[in-house]
Design a protein around this motif. Structure first.
Motif, PDB file in Angstrom:
ATOM      1  N   ARG B  26       0.260  -1.579   0.005  1.00  0.00           N
ATOM      2  CA  ARG B  26      -0.307   0.217  -0.464  1.00  0.00           C
ATOM      3  C   ARG B  26       1.103   0.891  -0.249  1.00  0.00           C
ATOM      4  NH1 ARG B  26      -4.364  -0.642  -2.222  1.00  0.00           N
ATOM      5  NH2 ARG B  26      -5.892  -2.046  -1.694  1.00  0.00           N
ATOM      6  N   ASP B  27       1.925   1.369   0.653  1.00  0.00           N
ATOM      7  CA  ASP B  27       2.860   2.382   1.271  1.00  0.00           C
ATOM      8  C   ASP B  27       3.661   2.463  -0.353  1.00  0.00           C
ATOM      9  OD1 ASP B  27       3.840   2.818   4.365  1.00  0.00           O
ATOM     10  OD2 ASP B  27       1.563   2.884   3.247  1.00  0.00           O
ATOM     11  N   SER B  28       3.369   1.509  -1.436  1.00  0.00           N
ATOM     12  CA  SER B  28       4.214   1.868  -2.410  1.00  0.00           C
ATOM     13  C   SER B  28       3.544   2.356  -3.542  1.00  0.00           C
ATOM     14  CB  SER B  28       5.253   0.752  -3.488  1.00  0.00           C
ATOM     15  OG  SER B  28       3.650  -0.430  -4.304  1.00  0.00           O
ATOM     16  N   GLU B  29       2.121   2.115  -3.542  1.00  0.00           N
ATOM     17  CA  GLU B  29       1.675   2.812  -4.544  1.00  0.00           C
ATOM     18  C   GLU B  29       1.530   4.306  -4.153  1.00  0.00           C
ATOM     19  OE1 GLU B  29      -2.639   0.901  -3.095  1.00  0.00           O
ATOM     20  OE2 GLU B  29      -3.178   0.702  -5.099  1.00  0.00           O
ATOM     21  N   TRP B  30       2.594   5.025  -3.166  1.00  0.00           N
ATOM     22  CA  TRP B  30       2.565   6.808  -3.339  1.00  0.00           C
ATOM     23  C   TRP B  30       3.713   6.999  -4.075  1.00  0.00           C
ATOM     24  CZ3 TRP B  30      -0.850   9.772  -1.422  1.00  0.00           C
ATOM     25  CH2 TRP B  30      -1.785   9.682  -0.685  1.00  0.00           C
ATOM     26  N   THR B  31       4.616   5.874  -5.026  1.00  0.00           N
ATOM     27  CA  THR B  31       5.828   6.109  -5.272  1.00  0.00           C
ATOM     28  C   THR B  31       4.744   6.891  -6.954  1.00  0.00           C
ATOM     29  OG1 THR B  31       6.489   4.542  -4.708  1.00  0.00           O
ATOM     30  CG2 THR B  31       7.420   5.270  -6.764  1.00  0.00           C
ATOM     31  N   ALA B  32       5.191   7.896  -6.966  1.00  0.00           N
ATOM     32  CA  ALA B  32       5.061   9.067  -8.354  1.00  0.00           C
ATOM     33  C   ALA B  32       3.789  10.260  -8.239  1.00  0.00           C
ATOM     34  CB  ALA B  32       4.494   8.792  -9.382  1.00  0.00           C
ATOM     35  N   VAL B  33       2.897   9.719  -6.491  1.00  0.00           N
ATOM     36  CA  VAL B  33       2.225  10.194  -6.443  1.00  0.00           C
ATOM     37  C   VAL B  33       1.453  10.860  -5.321  1.00  0.00           C
ATOM     38  CG1 VAL B  33       0.710   9.280  -8.387  1.00  0.00           C
ATOM     39  CG2 VAL B  33       0.447   8.333  -6.042  1.00  0.00           C
ATOM     40  N   ALA B  34       3.110  11.557  -4.530  1.00  0.00           N
ATOM     41  CA  ALA B  34       3.244  12.018  -3.132  1.00  0.00           C
ATOM     42  C   ALA B  34       3.035  13.307  -3.299  1.00  0.00           C
ATOM     43  CB  ALA B  34       4.816  11.185  -2.496  1.00  0.00           C
ATOM     44  N   PRO B  35       2.727  13.816  -1.921  1.00  0.00           N
ATOM     45  CA  PRO B  35       2.350  15.431  -1.672  1.00  0.00           C
ATOM     46  C   PRO B  35       3.537  15.919  -2.403  1.00  0.00           C
ATOM     47  CG  PRO B  35       1.362  14.113  -0.046  1.00  0.00           C
ATOM     48  CD  PRO B  35       2.439  13.373  -0.539  1.00  0.00           C
ATOM     49  N   MET B  36       4.738  15.493  -2.280  1.00  0.00           N
ATOM     50  CA  MET B  36       5.851  16.471  -2.659  1.00  0.00           C
ATOM     51  C   MET B  36       7.168  15.717  -3.271  1.00  0.00           C
ATOM     52  SD  MET B  36       5.081  17.986   1.027  1.00  0.00           S
ATOM     53  CE  MET B  36       6.538  18.337   1.462  1.00  0.00           C
ATOM     54  N   VAL B  37       7.262  16.454  -4.380  1.00  0.00           N
ATOM     55  CA  VAL B  37       9.030  14.506  -4.544  1.00  0.00           C
ATOM     56  C   VAL B  37       9.762  14.481  -4.468  1.00  0.00           C
ATOM     57  CG1 VAL B  37      10.136  15.059  -7.014  1.00  0.00           C
ATOM     58  CG2 VAL B  37       8.195  16.149  -7.150  1.00  0.00           C
ATOM     59  N   GLU B  39       9.265  13.763  -0.709  1.00  0.00           N
ATOM     60  CA  GLU B  39       9.050  13.038   0.448  1.00  0.00           C
ATOM     61  C   GLU B  39       8.491  11.599  -0.530  1.00  0.00           C
ATOM     62  OE1 GLU B  39       8.521  13.328   3.124  1.00  0.00           O
ATOM     63  OE2 GLU B  39       7.598  11.626   3.086  1.00  0.00           O
ATOM     64  N   ASP B  40       8.386  11.708  -2.297  1.00  0.00           N
ATOM     65  CA  ASP B  40       7.929  10.492  -2.983  1.00  0.00           C
ATOM     66  C   ASP B  40       9.104   9.892  -2.712  1.00  0.00           C
ATOM     67  OD1 ASP B  40       5.726  10.236  -5.746  1.00  0.00           O
ATOM     68  OD2 ASP B  40       7.282   8.894  -5.062  1.00  0.00           O
ATOM     69  N   VAL B  41       9.860   9.890  -3.221  1.00  0.00           N
ATOM     70  CA  VAL B  41      11.526   9.074  -2.895  1.00  0.00           C
ATOM     71  C   VAL B  41      11.434   8.903  -2.102  1.00  0.00           C
ATOM     72  CG1 VAL B  41      13.721   9.162  -3.405  1.00  0.00           C
ATOM     73  CG2 VAL B  41      12.212  10.166  -5.146  1.00  0.00           C
ATOM     74  N   ALA B  42      11.405   9.630  -0.712  1.00  0.00           N
ATOM     75  CA  ALA B  42      11.396   8.351   0.481  1.00  0.00           C
ATOM     76  C   ALA B  42      11.349   7.860   1.073  1.00  0.00           C
ATOM     77  CB  ALA B  42      11.454  10.585   1.848  1.00  0.00           C
ATOM     78  N   PHE B  43       9.527   7.994   0.754  1.00  0.00           N
ATOM     79  CA  PHE B  43       8.193   7.564   0.500  1.00  0.00           C
ATOM     80  C   PHE B  43       8.826   5.764   0.316  1.00  0.00           C
ATOM     81  CE2 PHE B  43       4.488   7.231   3.670  1.00  0.00           C
ATOM     82  CZ  PHE B  43       3.825   6.483   2.963  1.00  0.00           C
ATOM     83  N   SER B  44       9.133   5.931  -1.058  1.00  0.00           N
ATOM     84  CA  SER B  44       8.887   4.710  -1.941  1.00  0.00           C
ATOM     85  C   SER B  44      10.388   4.008  -0.862  1.00  0.00           C
ATOM     86  CB  SER B  44       9.140   5.343  -2.851  1.00  0.00           C
ATOM     87  OG  SER B  44       9.879   4.432  -4.124  1.00  0.00           O
ATOM     88  N   SER B  45      11.285   4.792  -0.450  1.00  0.00           N
ATOM     89  CA  SER B  45      12.236   3.917   0.183  1.00  0.00           C
ATOM     90  C   SER B  45      11.612   3.333   1.707  1.00  0.00           C
ATOM     91  CB  SER B  45      13.347   4.706   0.257  1.00  0.00           C
ATOM     92  OG  SER B  45      14.392   5.007  -0.379  1.00  0.00           O
ATOM     93  N   LEU B  46      10.687   3.897   2.267  1.00  0.00           N
ATOM     94  CA  LEU B  46      10.329   3.178   3.429  1.00  0.00           C
ATOM     95  C   LEU B  46       9.640   1.669   2.943  1.00  0.00           C
ATOM     96  CD1 LEU B  46       8.291   6.599   5.793  1.00  0.00           C
ATOM     97  CD2 LEU B  46      10.781   4.792   5.698  1.00  0.00           C
TER      98      LEU B  46
END
Lengths: 306, 275, 97
Positions: B26-37, B39-46
């Motif tokens: 579910r968290d990987s679904e934020w890749t490319a659509v996170a609120p800021m670019v 943060e997108d990279v950071a959240f994808s690592s998580l």
């Protein structure tokens, strides 16, 4: 010194191989062109992530799930690096993203197509990234210093993508007939976008981005290099390229291929590709749904917590 | 390890692995659509870290259950996944080919869920550090070192949203209000945890992690003015909502149907194939 | 949101090298983003993350490369020593003969 003289001197510096930095004086046309070029590149990276991201969820093994996620994360990371450059040339990020969503700025043709199967994941990561690596290697010599430096990092990361993509392709082609068919079918759909990738064979004298040193090689040279490197690699593993006219002509030393519909490419660039509006619509939706988050952190968090 | 314990412990490890896999998914679904670019990279690592942790736990479970980790991750029947129901809920918009995309992107849900789950997972992995099964203890040490940064990232966003300008505090409060029952479902046990604890394989059974978690979450809600549905009583805590149960026994909601279908569709083309 | 510059030391003992920048709401997230963007593949042993506002940039040619000769600071100012040594060697060789 008059403006014209200053511009001439600037052009000579570029011809002499000097690099331009963000804080330097630059002619308006140079600033406009380099900013637009980098912006289109950045937009292509962030839009390119969209067709691929569905396949993170569908990846057929844990290893592939991680690899595909990491690859797409790299693309988003590239967008970040490039957006920073455009911001440093004077355009705020909200404006960049608004222009993308409103269709005022462009992104690369290959990202206007749908993805249909796991085969697309392999073909895109291998061949689309291979095509990008060839033009990106040339961009490492860009006259705009910050862009040349970012391109070195991007090229380094793209090299991993190629290996990952090729591995997906080779594994599937070496698997069951059904797995091989996924790849062959994807190749058939992606061949035309790949042939359009470098744009029309604009003569060097007419290519303004070339004149300013923003890019360093003409479009057709890049296409010839791609064909020279990859046609053999594709065929030797048992895949068929869907262009009967594709052949290397010994006499001219050039690859020949079926005529390309450049007007179609122009249409795609204007947002009329098979998935263009769907992709932009999704980007708009996700951007609007997260507007409150950006507003929440618009000042510094430290201020809020204090 | 005797066969019954091995089977029970393998089953328990599947709950851990499934939790990590589904959250990572579910968290990987934020890749490319996170609120800021950025943060997108950071959240994808998580998200990748979670999937990496899932892989570690599938390998360990696989040793006990004599099964391949990828098989465990992708080829079990739909009713045999044991993650908490909280984790299967989609928090991102969903791309639809026709262009009629499904909205529902909720960054408050993404942040709150991940942070409060990580606070639970920290307690769970701590309880596994002293496991009498050494391969697990080693793996858990590595996981915890990575999780330190997850907690840091989560705490930053938790505060940012609770104190943020505009709608942010109300959105966070609304998500919590809707999800407390699901969050409490994290403490549902796998079968046989009492025996696993008695054998020293688990330091503390999952239900016993609840009270320390209630304490931690209360400490993170009170200063920020966020309400929570439990209160201190003489010998512990009184809950004012009921947990949503079933996940640890393989009973899930609509979010799981959608997720399972998507997660397995390519693998099912050639289940025994090499991909 | 502010811009933060990122410097990276790849191997122990090497110099900190500028690798780029990130946009972040605050210092805590800037640090996390710097790691993600510039050290995802474990490329760094150390990172410095600095608000751009704290960086002072100098590029004035007269300041960095002043016009009046300063060969006394540079190796090329001392090539004459080779000729002087040869002269002395020749003179000493002459005495010895």
């Amino acid at each position: 010194m008059t403006d014209d003289q200053r511009i001439e001197e600037f052009k000579q510096r570029i011809r002499d191989g000097h690099r331009v930095e963000a804080g330097d004086w630059m002619p308006d046309e140079y600033r406009f062109r380099v900013s637009r070029f980098i912006e289109m590149h950045a937009n292509s990276e962030i839009m390119g992530a969209l067709p691929e991201r569905d396949w993170i969820l569908r990846a057929p093994s844990l290893h592939r799930k991680l690899a595909v996620t990491a690859k797409i994360q790299d693309e988003v990371g590239h967008a970040q690096l490039l957006y920073r450059l455009v911001e440093d040339l004077g355009k705020p990020r909200e404006q960049i993203l608004a222009d993308l969503i409103d269709g005022k700025s462009k992104f690369h043709n290959v990202f206007h197509y749908p993805t249909r199967s796991w085969g697309d994941v392999g073909i895109i990561a291998w061949l689309v990234d291979a095509a990008a690596v060839i033009s990106q290697a040339a961009l490492q010599r860009s006259s705009y210093g910050p862009y040349a430096r970012v391109m070195r990092r991007i090229c380094w990361e793209e090299a991993f993508h190629l290996k990952h993509g090729e591995d997906i392709v080779l594994t599937a082609v070496g698997g069951t007939p059904r797995q091989k068919a996924l790849i062959q079918e994807a190749l058939e759909r992606w061949w035309e976008p790949l042939m359009m990738f470098y744009g029309p064979p604009t003569p060097a004298e007419q290519d303004k981005d070339l004149a300013w040193g923003i890019k360093s090689r003409p479009n057709e040279d890049l296409r010839q290099e791609f064909l020279g490197k990859y046609v053999k690699r594709i065929r030797e593993i048992g895949l068929e390229i869907p262009d009967p006219a594709l052949r290397f002509d010994e006499a001219s030393g050039r690859w020949e291929y079926s005529p390309i519909d450049w007007e179609k490419l122009a249409q795609i660039g204007r947002g009329h590709g098979p998935a263009s509006q769907q992709r932009l619509g999704f980007r708009r939706l996700s951007y609007e749904e997260t507007g409150w988050v950006r507003q929440a952190v618009a000042g510094s968090v430290a201020e809020l917590v204090a | 390890m005797e066969p019954e314990l091995a089977a029970a412990f393998g089953r328990y490890l599947l709950t851990v692995a499934d939790d990590e896999l589904v959250l990572g998914y579910r968290d990987s679904e934020w890749t490319a659509v996170a609120p800021m670019v950025e943060e997108d990279v950071a959240f994808s690592s998580l998200a990748q870290d979670e999937i990496g942790h899932a892989r570690l736990f599938y390998m360990l479970a696989g040793e006990l259950l004599d099964a391949d980790p990828d098989h465990l991750a992708l080829l079990r029947p739909k009713g045999e996944y044991y993650h908490a129901r909280l984790l299967e809920v989609r928090a991102t918009p969903r791309y639809v080919e026709s262009g009629e995309h499904l909205g529902g992107g909720d960054w408050a849900l993404a942040v709150a869920r991940r942070y409060l789950y990580d606070l639970f997972d920290d307690l769970r992995t701590e309880a596994l550090l002293g496991s009498s099964w050494k391969p697990l203890a080693g793996a858990v040490q590595k996981v915890r070192r990575e999780e330190t940064y997850h907690l840091r990232h989560g705490a930053t966003w938790w505060t940012a949203l609770a104190r943020g300008r505009g709608e942010s505090p109300a959105r966070l409060a609304a998500v919590l209000d809707a999800r407390w029952p699901d969050l409490l479902g994290l403490f549902e046990e796998a079968p046989g945890e009492d025996a696993l604890q008695a054998a020293g394989l688990l330091g503390r059974r999952t239900s016993l992690l609840r009270d320390p978690w209630l304490e931690r979450v209360a400490a993170r809600c009170e200063p920020l003015g966020l309400p929570f549905p439990w209160r201190r009583v003489d010998d512990g805590w009184e809950l004012m909502v009921d947990p949503v149960l079933g996940g640890r026994q393989g009973r899930h909601g609509a979010g799981w149907d959608e997720l399972y279908e998507e997660m397995t569709m390519v693998r099912r083309l050639e289940p025994e194939g090499v991909w | 949101m502010e811009v933060y510059e990122v410097f990276r030391q790849e191997k122990e003992g090497e110099a900190m090298v500028h690798v780029g920048s990130v946009d972040a709401p605050d210092a805590e997230l800037a640090v996390q983003y710097a790691r993600e963007v510039y050290s995802r593949r474990s490329e760094a042993t150390r990172l410095w993350v600095v608000p751009r506002a704290a960086v002072m940039e100098l590029d004035d040619a007269d300041f960095l490369r002043p016009p009046i000769e300063r060969t006394y600071r540079m190796g090329e100012g001392y090539r004459v020593t080779i000729a002087k040594r040869r002269q002395l060697q020749a003179r000493e060789a002459g005495h010895g003969a």
